[in-house]
Design an enzyme around this catalytic site. Sequence first.
Site, PDB file in Angstrom:
ATOM      1  N   HIS A 283      29.472  85.440  -5.190  1.00 38.36           N
ATOM      2  CA  HIS A 283      29.883  86.318  -6.274  1.00 38.36           C
ATOM      3  C   HIS A 283      29.116  87.628  -6.173  1.00 38.36           C
ATOM      4  O   HIS A 283      27.956  87.657  -5.725  1.00 38.36           O
ATOM      5  CB  HIS A 283      29.610  85.663  -7.630  1.00 38.36           C
ATOM      6  CG  HIS A 283      30.097  86.476  -8.789  1.00 38.36           C
ATOM      7  ND1 HIS A 283      31.421  86.830  -8.952  1.00 38.36           N
ATOM      8  CD2 HIS A 283      29.437  87.034  -9.850  1.00 38.36           C
ATOM      9  CE1 HIS A 283      31.559  87.542 -10.051  1.00 38.36           C
ATOM     10  NE2 HIS A 283      30.370  87.689 -10.601  1.00 38.36           N
TER      11      HIS A 283
ATOM     12  N   CYS B 186      36.443  88.623  -7.435  1.00 42.15           N
ATOM     13  CA  CYS B 186      35.261  89.474  -7.611  1.00 42.15           C
ATOM     14  C   CYS B 186      35.081  90.531  -6.525  1.00 42.15           C
ATOM     15  O   CYS B 186      34.750  91.675  -6.824  1.00 42.15           O
ATOM     16  CB  CYS B 186      33.999  88.623  -7.747  1.00 42.15           C
ATOM     17  SG  CYS B 186      33.483  87.758  -6.244  1.00 42.15           S
TER      18      CYS B 186
ATOM     19  N   ASP C 266      30.454  93.381 -14.900  1.00 40.79           N
ATOM     20  CA  ASP C 266      31.101  92.404 -14.023  1.00 40.79           C
ATOM     21  C   ASP C 266      32.539  92.233 -14.478  1.00 40.79           C
ATOM     22  O   ASP C 266      32.812  91.578 -15.478  1.00 40.79           O
ATOM     23  CB  ASP C 266      30.343  91.068 -14.093  1.00 40.79           C
ATOM     24  CG  ASP C 266      30.826  90.057 -13.072  1.00 40.79           C
ATOM     25  OD1 ASP C 266      31.890  90.287 -12.459  1.00 40.79           O
ATOM     26  OD2 ASP C 266      30.149  89.040 -12.881  1.00 40.79           O
TER      27      ASP C 266
END
Length: 271
Positions: free
Chosen positions: A110, A71, A125
């Site tokens: 995250h 991420c 995302d």
Amino acid sequence: MDHTQILDAYMDRIGYKGSHNPSLDVLNGITSAHVRTIPFENLDILLGKKININVDAVFEKLVIQKRGGYCFEQNGLLLYVLKLLGFQVTPISARVRLEKPRDFIPPRTHVFLRVEIAGNSWLTDVGVGGVSLTSAIQLIENLEQKTNHETRRIVFEKNRYFHQVLYASGWTDVCEFTLEEMPEIDRELANWYTSSHPKSHFKDRLIVAMAGDDGKRFTLVNREFSERDRYGLAIKTEVKSPKELIQILKEKFNLTLPPDTEFLTPGLQWK
């Protein structure tokens, strides 16, 4: 490289040929192209390499070297690109909740992106593995939203938002968040934990994922390769040798590694 060269190289990497105007169509087009070409993966951690989330290092790895990342790399790169295109975008901190009961508190490790377009807030995302978004979703509570893959929704419970994905078995939590911004220093700290802490789940398993066409998802967790449809139904096969593992990484995820590559993780103890 100047900004034009950076954008050209990124767009070429993901195969995007559309407009560069900061619009919803462009956001969706880039999100979709990104997750279909840049795989989510933690291979460098298992090779004993440091994960550098400086934008220059991420650009070199994901764009020039044609690798993937997790991420902080994936959404860090997208954050940089969207800003260059003129989008109003903010990195948001979150806790990944996949396969976690509500009474368990996962670390806040995250980051995803909030994008403002024409007075509306959208979330994208590209860095949450096998459930990375393939198009943006609007920040509206309890609204079922179809994406290029699964249906999603945002719910608000006990002062927390939950991003959820709809499978055949029902709604499943993806992550929880409070809309708190995640500045660079917080991303650096979380990246250290994720890549280095002995209890990080990225240390004890190999994880690779990428979106495909027609709602398909491809994931590799240690020696299990899965091809999943948009409803969460999966066909799973066992990877039987290190040679086959390297072959699957190349054929399914476009990741080229030397044939003698060894990943240091308990999940890959070959007989």
